[in-house]
Motif scaffolding. Sequence first.
Motif, PDB file in Angstrom:
ATOM      1  N   ASP A 366       0.868  -1.175   0.000  1.00  0.00           N
ATOM      2  CA  ASP A 366       0.000   0.000   0.000  1.00  0.00           C
ATOM      3  C   ASP A 366       0.905   1.224   0.000  1.00  0.00           C
ATOM      4  OD1 ASP A 366      -1.747   2.180   0.812  1.00  0.00           O
ATOM      5  OD2 ASP A 366      -3.200   0.626   1.312  1.00  0.00           O
ATOM      6  N   ARG A 367       0.742   2.118  -0.997  1.00  0.00           N
ATOM      7  CA  ARG A 367       1.632   3.245  -1.176  1.00  0.00           C
ATOM      8  C   ARG A 367       1.354   4.375  -0.190  1.00  0.00           C
ATOM      9  NH1 ARG A 367       1.230   5.926  -5.708  1.00  0.00           N
ATOM     10  NH2 ARG A 367       3.410   6.530  -5.781  1.00  0.00           N
ATOM     11  N   ASP A 368       0.299   4.237   0.636  1.00  0.00           N
ATOM     12  CA  ASP A 368       0.058   5.235   1.676  1.00  0.00           C
ATOM     13  C   ASP A 368       1.053   5.032   2.821  1.00  0.00           C
ATOM     14  OD1 ASP A 368      -2.143   6.659   0.515  1.00  0.00           O
ATOM     15  OD2 ASP A 368      -3.400   4.915   0.899  1.00  0.00           O
ATOM     16  N   SER A 369       0.890   5.803   3.885  1.00  0.00           N
ATOM     17  CA  SER A 369       1.811   5.698   5.016  1.00  0.00           C
ATOM     18  C   SER A 369       1.014   5.583   6.303  1.00  0.00           C
ATOM     19  CB  SER A 369       2.739   6.924   5.072  1.00  0.00           C
ATOM     20  OG  SER A 369       1.977   8.097   5.320  1.00  0.00           O
ATOM     21  N   GLY A 370       1.746   5.236   7.393  1.00  0.00           N
ATOM     22  CA  GLY A 370       1.115   5.141   8.700  1.00  0.00           C
ATOM     23  C   GLY A 370       0.013   4.104   8.722  1.00  0.00           C
ATOM     24  N   VAL A 371      -1.079   4.427   9.457  1.00  0.00           N
ATOM     25  CA  VAL A 371      -2.175   3.467   9.587  1.00  0.00           C
ATOM     26  C   VAL A 371      -2.836   3.189   8.240  1.00  0.00           C
ATOM     27  CG1 VAL A 371      -3.936   5.224  10.065  1.00  0.00           C
ATOM     28  CG2 VAL A 371      -4.206   2.912  10.991  1.00  0.00           C
ATOM     29  N   ASN A 372      -2.764   4.151   7.307  1.00  0.00           N
ATOM     30  CA  ASN A 372      -3.362   3.945   5.988  1.00  0.00           C
ATOM     31  C   ASN A 372      -2.653   2.881   5.170  1.00  0.00           C
ATOM     32  OD1 ASN A 372      -5.251   5.963   6.483  1.00  0.00           O
ATOM     33  ND2 ASN A 372      -3.954   7.566   5.635  1.00  0.00           N
ATOM     34  N   SER A 373      -1.423   2.526   5.561  1.00  0.00           N
ATOM     35  CA  SER A 373      -0.657   1.524   4.810  1.00  0.00           C
ATOM     36  C   SER A 373      -0.686   0.149   5.458  1.00  0.00           C
ATOM     37  CB  SER A 373       0.801   1.984   4.667  1.00  0.00           C
ATOM     38  OG  SER A 373       1.455   1.985   5.927  1.00  0.00           O
ATOM     39  N   GLU A 374      -1.343   0.050   6.637  1.00  0.00           N
ATOM     40  CA  GLU A 374      -1.423  -1.245   7.305  1.00  0.00           C
ATOM     41  C   GLU A 374      -2.488  -2.096   6.612  1.00  0.00           C
ATOM     42  OE1 GLU A 374      -2.185  -0.473  11.381  1.00  0.00           O
ATOM     43  OE2 GLU A 374      -0.318   0.661  11.696  1.00  0.00           O
ATOM     44  N   VAL A 375      -2.090  -3.265   6.119  1.00  0.00           N
ATOM     45  CA  VAL A 375      -2.961  -4.089   5.272  1.00  0.00           C
ATOM     46  C   VAL A 375      -3.281  -5.409   5.970  1.00  0.00           C
ATOM     47  CG1 VAL A 375      -3.194  -5.230   3.036  1.00  0.00           C
ATOM     48  CG2 VAL A 375      -1.992  -3.055   3.190  1.00  0.00           C
ATOM     49  N   ARG A 376      -4.556  -5.798   5.884  1.00  0.00           N
ATOM     50  CA  ARG A 376      -5.007  -7.104   6.360  1.00  0.00           C
ATOM     51  C   ARG A 376      -5.450  -7.928   5.153  1.00  0.00           C
ATOM     52  NH1 ARG A 376      -7.736  -3.296   8.840  1.00  0.00           N
ATOM     53  NH2 ARG A 376      -9.673  -3.925   7.797  1.00  0.00           N
TER      54      ARG A 376
END
Length: 555
Positions: A366-376
């Motif tokens: 995920d090219r976002d950062s922080g919590v936005n890049s945490e993937v399930r």
Amino acid sequence: RQRALLWAVLLAAWEAAWGQLRYSVPEEMPRGSFVGDVAKDLGLQLPGLGDRGVHVIDRGRTQYFSLHEKTGHLVTAERIDREQLCRLVEKCVLRCELIVEGQMQVYGIEVEITDINDNAPSFREAEIELRMSETTAPGSRFPLADARDPDKGRNSLQSYELSGDEHFSLAVQAGPGGDQRPELVLAKALDRGRVEEAAFHELVLRASDGGDPARTGTARIRVTVVDANDNAPVFSQAEYTVRVPEDVPVGSVLVTVTAKDADEGMYGLVKYSIKKATDMASDIFHLDTETGAIKLIRILDYEEGDSYELEVQAYDGGGLFDTTKVTMSVTDVNDNAPELTISSKLNEISEDAQTGTVVALLHVQDRDSGVNSEVRCSLDGGVPFRLEKSVNDYYRVVTAKELDREQVSEYNVTVRAADSGSPSLQSSAALYLRVLDVNDNAPVFAEERYSARVAENNAAGALVLTVRATDADWGQNARVRYRLGEGRVRGAPLSSYVSVQAETGALYALRSLDYEQVRELRLWVCAEDGGAPALSSNVSVLVQIVDENDNAPQV
């Protein structure tokens, strides 16, 4: 020396074993240039790497490297411009992965792109206009626009020199980041009214890099001598800091800088200009020279840049100025869904595969950062598979229990990846898997036992009955053939009385039967499939001979 060599070999072997290779290559090399001997470093056998599913994956938008299938060398797939790829970082490293499908292995590869002197220093403006009051004191300094050289190290900007006339000299100051900032120094007093030629001064500023051979760039400076100007503009803030979400619309005014000048007339009229900015910032922001409004002219992307700095100058009609710093901090917005790709997969699997067999290798990022890049990651329910975490951002899809082709012959498996943003963004990938048959089912007869009644004196070759068996397997494993079990009747082989057709299971009488000699036939029919090894089953058959009045009484 031998011990140092041994340590180097052990270090290379350790890195390869843990799936990490490192190479370096100069920028601007032609396509197909050698980067590293991947096959040798990983101990892969030549030739035929492509036939065994060995290939290179680049997770970026461009595939910069490929694997030469005959030599096992990692080579460039495109001409690489270090300044275009890595203008925001000091060390330019590209990463890719080597997938060995047959082994379900992933090896990370890091390639450092080294700099060559392919760029000359350049000024944002080829001609610089300066206005100076005739009362300017000798020793006064005037900042000049600095040159830009995207190369690094010795190939970057190294020095400035000034040529022109005796009224001016050059000083170079070190900026906060160690950059060189040229300043024009008034070495001799100006006197506009003494001779007309003194109203203008033409100078040349030259910037040189440290390459071999060196490259240079020039800017022409025109200094106009004007009447006295008592007050310089003054900004309302020494520094402006603005936080901007990356999804702010193009055309929005992000901040307005303001400066005031206590003079009147043309000397009190303030205008604005960008004195220093990176190339990327110049493409994103626009400064209104009249109002000081800084407007967004291109979409922001937090993943490309999270902070930008501008030096804005306010100058009056007499050439006096003030400078302020504007910092744009870009905040992340969850605008990138996870990228889920299938790196390697099986299309078919045997139904007797062991639990835990790997059927697919997936990569998620995920090219976002922080919590936005945490993937399930998850699998849709109802399938006999599960997800297992592999190295880095890789997952394996493995069998969770034994398969049974006779129950389910194919699967459509959906893998989903969802980030932790609000609202969450997700993506999915589909796997189609066909289950291959194993000969694990014997033929099954339609009835537990068969019986038939046949009148004596029948014609030879008469049909007695037909047995039928089916096999739940597939293909050759489900093909059923029939044969007669061994036995004897009145001392003669059973096969001389009846026969069974191998393909259809039809039972025929081979001779005319005589009730007075044989009143019934008890036999077994075997059904056998075409598997290897074959499986079979038996069924009992009773044939009763019916008496006819074919004998006269005897006295």
